[in-house]
Design an enzyme around this catalytic site. Structure first.
Site, short mmCIF file in Angstrom:
data_model
loop_
_atom_site.label_atom_id
_atom_site.label_comp_id
_atom_site.label_asym_id
_atom_site.label_seq_id
_atom_site.Cartn_x
_atom_site.Cartn_y
_atom_site.Cartn_z
N ASN A 188 33.72 -10.94 12.89
CA ASN A 188 33.88 -9.69 12.16
C ASN A 188 33.45 -8.56 11.83
O ASN A 188 33.92 -7.00 11.83
CB ASN A 188 33.49 -10.44 10.83
N GLU A 239 21.80 -16.60 9.90
CA GLU A 239 22.79 -16.49 8.98
C GLU A 239 24.58 -16.41 8.34
O GLU A 239 25.39 -16.17 9.74
CB GLU A 239 22.40 -14.68 8.70
N CYS A 245 31.27 -11.14 5.15
CA CYS A 245 30.01 -13.03 4.35
C CYS A 245 30.21 -12.65 2.78
O CYS A 245 30.25 -13.46 2.36
CB CYS A 245 29.19 -13.41 5.62
P1 NAD Z 1 31.03 -18.94 14.94
O1 NAD Z 1 30.14 -19.71 14.24
O2 NAD Z 1 32.20 -19.68 16.08
O3 NAD Z 1 30.86 -18.03 16.31
C1 NAD Z 1 30.28 -17.10 15.81
C2 NAD Z 1 28.96 -17.15 17.63
O4 NAD Z 1 28.62 -18.48 17.75
C3 NAD Z 1 29.81 -16.64 18.72
O5 NAD Z 1 29.27 -15.72 19.55
C4 NAD Z 1 29.71 -18.05 19.67
O6 NAD Z 1 30.48 -17.19 20.82
C5 NAD Z 1 28.34 -18.78 19.50
N1 NAD Z 1 28.54 -20.13 19.86
C6 NAD Z 1 29.30 -21.10 19.09
N2 NAD Z 1 29.07 -22.50 19.46
C7 NAD Z 1 27.32 -22.09 19.58
C8 NAD Z 1 26.94 -22.90 19.82
N3 NAD Z 1 27.15 -24.31 20.20
N4 NAD Z 1 24.92 -22.60 19.49
C9 NAD Z 1 24.80 -21.30 20.16
N5 NAD Z 1 26.17 -20.34 20.27
C10 NAD Z 1 27.20 -20.70 19.22
O7 NAD Z 1 31.50 -17.59 13.56
P2 NAD Z 1 32.61 -16.81 13.99
O8 NAD Z 1 33.66 -18.03 13.30
O9 NAD Z 1 32.80 -16.04 15.12
O10 NAD Z 1 32.19 -15.64 12.76
C11 NAD Z 1 32.78 -16.31 11.00
C12 NAD Z 1 31.83 -16.69 10.75
O11 NAD Z 1 30.34 -16.05 10.44
C13 NAD Z 1 31.76 -16.64 9.40
O12 NAD Z 1 31.38 -18.03 8.27
C14 NAD Z 1 31.02 -16.39 8.42
O13 NAD Z 1 30.62 -15.96 7.07
C15 NAD Z 1 29.31 -15.49 9.13
N6 NAD Z 1 28.69 -14.54 8.74
C16 NAD Z 1 27.81 -14.66 8.65
C17 NAD Z 1 27.01 -13.44 8.28
C18 NAD Z 1 26.15 -13.40 7.77
O14 NAD Z 1 24.45 -12.05 7.27
N7 NAD Z 1 25.39 -14.12 6.78
C19 NAD Z 1 27.37 -12.32 8.31
C20 NAD Z 1 28.85 -12.58 8.96
C21 NAD Z 1 30.04 -13.22 9.43
#
Ligand code: NAD
Length: 461
Positions: free
Chosen positions: A123, A218, A252
């Site tokens: 995002n 996060e 987020c």
């Molecule tokens: P996601 O969890 O699908 O993927 C995030 C990352 O993790 C990607 O790079 C993915 O390739 C990797 N990944 C996937 N499975 C994994 C595993 N088993 N082990 C290690 N890495 C793995 O999330 P997304 O859809 O890319 O992002 C959206 C989410 O992120 C939303 O829930 C949003 O709220 C959250 N987010 C949180 C913050 C914060 O600061 N709290 C900021 C931005 C986004």
């Protein structure tokens, strides 16, 4: 590893190779005075400035929005400046501290965590890929970043900027790939910073726990806004509209539910609707409107399902509500729902879209209760008279609360905050702790005059 910081289509062996190389160069990096590390990052900052246009273009292509792509680059540059300033104050080498035993010298001698794996979502592809990397590098760690596989366009440009600073290319690597590569990083790094969904965060935390390595998580949010009867409704409606729909709600800290005291609920909603009507949608590409497309098309289905669920349970769509396709991309204008309650998923699950459910409540107490009735605890916002709003904010179980404004936690990076409940784990990513969290605390305790101690099973003392 210079010139080889990006490993396209990396397989697990390349993760091992990269982390092994980072571990080797890490010992030297950790020994360098912090000023030298900072200078390397400042040299990189110049490269990022030089390649700014290419970075912004790549981000705009991947995400469909322009001003926020500019903001992402600004945020990385500001982060380097900030961490450079804090790093000089915080990392001052071994420190002698007074203590309760005058015969023992107490020296705090922190040690960098080692190789940090930073795994990022789509995002804010650039900003979130580097938000942990910069403080970790200043602290003396080396870093392997895995950006989201859904938004990789900026990686070649980023790689160019890293390769242009050879000392940086030895300590900062980018590995492209999907979940398997993420898993491998968690299996090999010395610490992991993960930004993403709760489900993946849970898997990352479990894998990290099995290795006893720190996992800083996060995750998602369901941020609430509270509007009291005494709030400035112009400010509240304008702020909440922006805080809910900026980046098409794919943030987020997006405001995803609004609790308004009943006497002003209609007035607030009317003002929200008239402002929402003026928000333009960038159907013709980045820069052609206020809010862009869904970055991940699958998110459009998630958001639509939540709206349909709410409508089936009695919600009224006051504006927006329908995803449309333009040139292969999916768009949703600001969507305001009323007559909502907590039986609807749009009030309880992360939406990640420009949807604003507005619920009328009988009192500020009820608003606080509902705001806290969630599995998340990232941030929140309160609008109302100064003292009342401050008191309400103090009752919210969330890491950062904006008062008479929205999303301030993203704009005032000095404030230390943690993600509560399912929104995360670990120390603050903001403020000075953003750097110190990458240091093992170590104490050296030096007996000033060596002698046999009376409790050492001996009569010599
Ligand atoms: P996601 O969890 O699908 O993927 C995030 C990352 O993790 C990607 O790079 C993915 O390739 C990797 N990944 C996937 N499975 C994994 C595993 N088993 N082990 C290690 N890495 C793995 O999330 P997304 O859809 O890319 O992002 C959206 C989410 O992120 C939303 O829930 C949003 O709220 C959250 N987010 C949180 C913050 C914060 O600061 N709290 C900021 C931005 C986004």
């Amino acid at each position: 590893m210079s010139g080889n910081a990006t490993v396209p289509g990396a397989d697990q062996a390349r993760v091992t190779e990269t982390i092994t190389a980072l571990r080797e160069s890490g010992a030297r990096w950790a020994r360098r005075p912090v000023d030298e590390r900072i200078n390397v990052l400042l040299a990189w900052r110049e490269q990022l400035e030089t390649h700014r246009t290419d970075l912004v273009d790549a981000l705009a292509k991947a995400t469909g929005r322009l001003p926020i792509s500019n903001m992402e680059v600004d945020s990385v540059l500001a982060g380097i400046d900030r961490c450079a300033r804090w790093g000089r104050e915080l990392i001052v080498g071994d420190q002698h501290r007074p203590n309760s035993n005058p015969d023992v010298a107490l020296i705090q001698a922190p040690v960098p965590l080692g190789v940090v794996g930073a795994i990022a979502p789509w995002n804010f592809p650039l900003q979130l890929a580097l938000i942990d990397a910069v403080p970790a590098l200043i602290a003396g760690c080396t870093v392997v970043v895995k950006p989201s596989e859904l938004t990789p366009d900026f990686v070649p440009v980023l790689q160019q900027t890293i390769a242009a600073v050879p000392e940086l290319a030895e300590v900062l690597a980018i590995i492209e790939g999907g979940p398997k590569i993420g898993q491998q990083i968690v299996a090999e790094a010395d610490a992991v910073c993960f930004t993403g969904s709760v489900d993946t965060g849970r898997a990352v935390a479990a894998a990290a726990a099995a290795r006893f390595i720190p996992a800083f998580l996060e995750l998602g949010g369901k941020d609430a806004a509270i509007v009291t009867a005494g709030a400035d409704l112009d400010v509240a409606s304008a702020g909440i509209l922006w805080g809910s729909t900026a980046n098409t709600g794919q943030s987020c800290m997006s405001l995803e539910r609004v609790y308004v005291e009943r006497p002003v609920a209609d007035e607030f909603t009317d003002r929200l609707l008239s402002r929402a009507a003026k928000v333009t949608v960038a159907y013709d590409g980045p820069g052609t409107g206020d809010i862009g497309r869904f970055i991940d098309p699958r998110q459009a289905d998630v958001v639509t399902a939540q709206i349909e669920d709410a409508v089936a349970k009695g919600a009224q769509v006051r504006t927006g509500g329908t995803v449309t396709e333009h040139n292969g991309a999916f768009f949703l204008p600001p969507t305001v729902l009323t007559h909502v309650d907590h039986s609807m998923r749009v009030l309880t699950e992360e939406t990640f879209g420009p949807v604003i459910p507005v619920m009328a409540v009988d009192s500020a107490d009820e608003a606080v209760e509902l705001a806290n009735a969630t599995d998340y605890g990232l941030s929140a916002a309160v609008f109302g008279p100064r003292e009342q709003a401050l008191a309400i904010a103090g009752r919210l179980f969330a890491g950062g609360v904006s008062i008479n404004d929205v999303c301030l936690t993203g704009m005032v990076p000095e404030g230390e905050k943690q993600a509560f409940k399912n929104s995360g784990l670990g120390p603050s990513r903001m403020g000075p702790e953003s750097i110190t969290r990458f240091l093992h605390k170590r104490v050296l305790l030096q007996r000033r005059q060596p002698r046999i101690q009376p409790w050492w099973y001996t009569e010599e003392a």
